[in-house]
Structures are given as structure tokens and as C-alpha cells.
Design a protein around this motif. Structure first.
Motif, short mmCIF file in Angstrom:
data_model
loop_
_atom_site.label_atom_id
_atom_site.label_comp_id
_atom_site.label_asym_id
_atom_site.label_seq_id
_atom_site.Cartn_x
_atom_site.Cartn_y
_atom_site.Cartn_z
N PHE A 1 4.32 14.84 -6.00
CA PHE A 1 4.59 15.05 -4.61
C PHE A 1 5.71 14.36 -4.18
CE2 PHE A 1 0.00 15.60 -5.18
CZ PHE A 1 -0.20 16.95 -4.68
N VAL A 2 6.94 14.90 -4.38
CA VAL A 2 8.21 14.21 -4.27
C VAL A 2 8.38 13.99 -2.82
CG1 VAL A 2 10.85 14.46 -4.53
CG2 VAL A 2 9.23 15.49 -6.24
N GLY A 3 8.21 14.85 -1.85
CA GLY A 3 8.32 14.66 -0.39
C GLY A 3 7.53 13.53 0.30
N ILE A 4 6.27 13.42 -0.28
CA ILE A 4 5.33 12.33 0.24
C ILE A 4 5.83 11.11 -0.55
CG2 ILE A 4 3.01 11.76 0.15
CD1 ILE A 4 2.16 14.68 0.15
N ALA A 5 6.24 11.13 -1.79
CA ALA A 5 6.68 9.85 -2.27
C ALA A 5 7.98 9.22 -1.60
CB ALA A 5 6.82 10.01 -3.67
N GLY A 6 8.92 10.09 -1.04
CA GLY A 6 9.97 9.57 -0.54
C GLY A 6 9.56 9.02 0.79
N VAL A 7 8.69 9.70 1.50
CA VAL A 7 8.53 9.10 3.05
C VAL A 7 7.58 7.81 2.53
CG1 VAL A 7 7.06 9.64 4.96
CG2 VAL A 7 8.44 11.32 3.88
N ALA A 8 6.77 7.69 1.83
CA ALA A 8 5.90 6.42 1.79
C ALA A 8 6.93 5.31 1.40
CB ALA A 8 4.71 6.90 0.57
N THR A 9 8.03 5.75 0.23
CA THR A 9 8.88 4.58 -0.13
C THR A 9 9.63 3.97 0.83
OG1 THR A 9 9.02 5.75 -2.48
CG2 THR A 9 10.81 4.14 -1.84
N GLY A 10 10.19 5.12 1.62
CA GLY A 10 10.92 4.73 3.15
C GLY A 10 10.03 3.95 4.12
N ILE A 11 8.75 4.12 4.42
CA ILE A 11 8.03 3.28 4.87
C ILE A 11 7.96 1.90 4.35
CG2 ILE A 11 5.78 3.05 6.13
CD1 ILE A 11 5.55 6.13 6.36
N ALA A 12 7.59 1.92 3.33
CA ALA A 12 7.50 0.70 2.46
C ALA A 12 8.64 -0.05 2.40
CB ALA A 12 7.28 1.04 0.92
N LYS A 13 9.82 0.57 2.41
CA LYS A 13 11.04 -0.49 2.77
C LYS A 13 11.23 -0.85 3.90
CE LYS A 13 13.84 2.05 -0.86
NZ LYS A 13 14.90 2.77 -1.01
N ILE A 14 10.92 -0.05 4.92
CA ILE A 14 11.02 -0.54 6.31
C ILE A 14 10.05 -1.68 6.59
CG2 ILE A 14 10.67 0.23 8.59
CD1 ILE A 14 11.83 2.89 7.70
N VAL B 1 0.73 -1.27 -0.08
CA VAL B 1 -0.12 -0.01 0.00
C VAL B 1 0.80 1.21 -0.07
CG1 VAL B 1 -1.47 1.07 1.49
CG2 VAL B 1 -1.97 -0.91 1.14
N PHE B 2 1.98 1.47 0.82
CA PHE B 2 2.59 2.47 0.69
C PHE B 2 3.52 2.61 -0.46
CE2 PHE B 2 2.22 2.49 5.53
CZ PHE B 2 1.82 3.84 5.67
N LEU B 3 3.83 1.54 -0.92
CA LEU B 3 4.59 1.58 -2.36
C LEU B 3 3.70 2.03 -3.38
CD1 LEU B 3 7.01 0.91 -3.97
CD2 LEU B 3 6.09 -1.29 -4.43
N LEU B 4 2.24 1.77 -3.34
CA LEU B 4 1.54 2.40 -4.41
C LEU B 4 1.17 3.88 -4.10
CD1 LEU B 4 -1.22 -0.72 -4.67
CD2 LEU B 4 0.59 0.28 -6.37
N ILE B 5 1.21 4.10 -2.97
CA ILE B 5 0.98 5.36 -2.39
C ILE B 5 2.30 6.56 -2.82
CG2 ILE B 5 1.02 7.20 -0.54
CD1 ILE B 5 -0.61 5.23 0.97
N ALA B 6 3.38 5.92 -2.80
CA ALA B 6 4.71 6.54 -3.29
C ALA B 6 4.60 6.52 -4.82
CB ALA B 6 5.81 5.73 -2.86
#
Length: 54
Positions: free
Chosen positions: A20-33, A7-12
Motif C-alpha cells: 500500500f504505497v499511498g498509505i505508506a507515503g502518507v503515514a511516513t509524511g505524518i511521522a516526519k512532521i 506509531v505512524f512510522l510503524l504503520i508506514a
């Protein structure tokens, strides 16, 4: 947990698509973790499940 990672990867991806680069970066980080936590939990459950009962 893998569901939340996807889900977080899709949001990113959607956030990155709309710029929305900032939101994409945060969502990608959460998805990786979350993915790595899922992977560690999966490996631990495999190891624990293979031990013979004493």
C-alpha cells in the motif's frame, strides 16, 4: 507526541510491506512532521528550562 510519530512510522512500514504505497507515503509524511514538532518542542523546553528565574 514521539509515541504517535513512532506509531505512524510503524504503520508506514507495515503498509509498505503489504504494497500500500499511498498509505505508506502518507503515514511516513505524518511521522516526519510529528517527529520534527516533537524535536522543536524538546529544544524549546530545554532552552526555557535553563533560564535563571528572576
Amino acid at each position: 507526541m514521539l509515541y504517535y510519530s513512532i506509531v505512524f512510522l510503524l504503520i508506514a512500514l507495515v503498509a509498505g510491506l503489504f504494497g500500500f504505497v499511498g498509505i505508506a507515503g502518507v503515514a511516513t509524511g505524518i511521522a516526519k512532521i510529528l517527529f520534527f514538532v516533537f524535536l522543536i518542542a524538546f529544544v524549546v523546553s530545554l532552552v526555557i528550562g535553563r533560564r535563571p528565574r528572576v
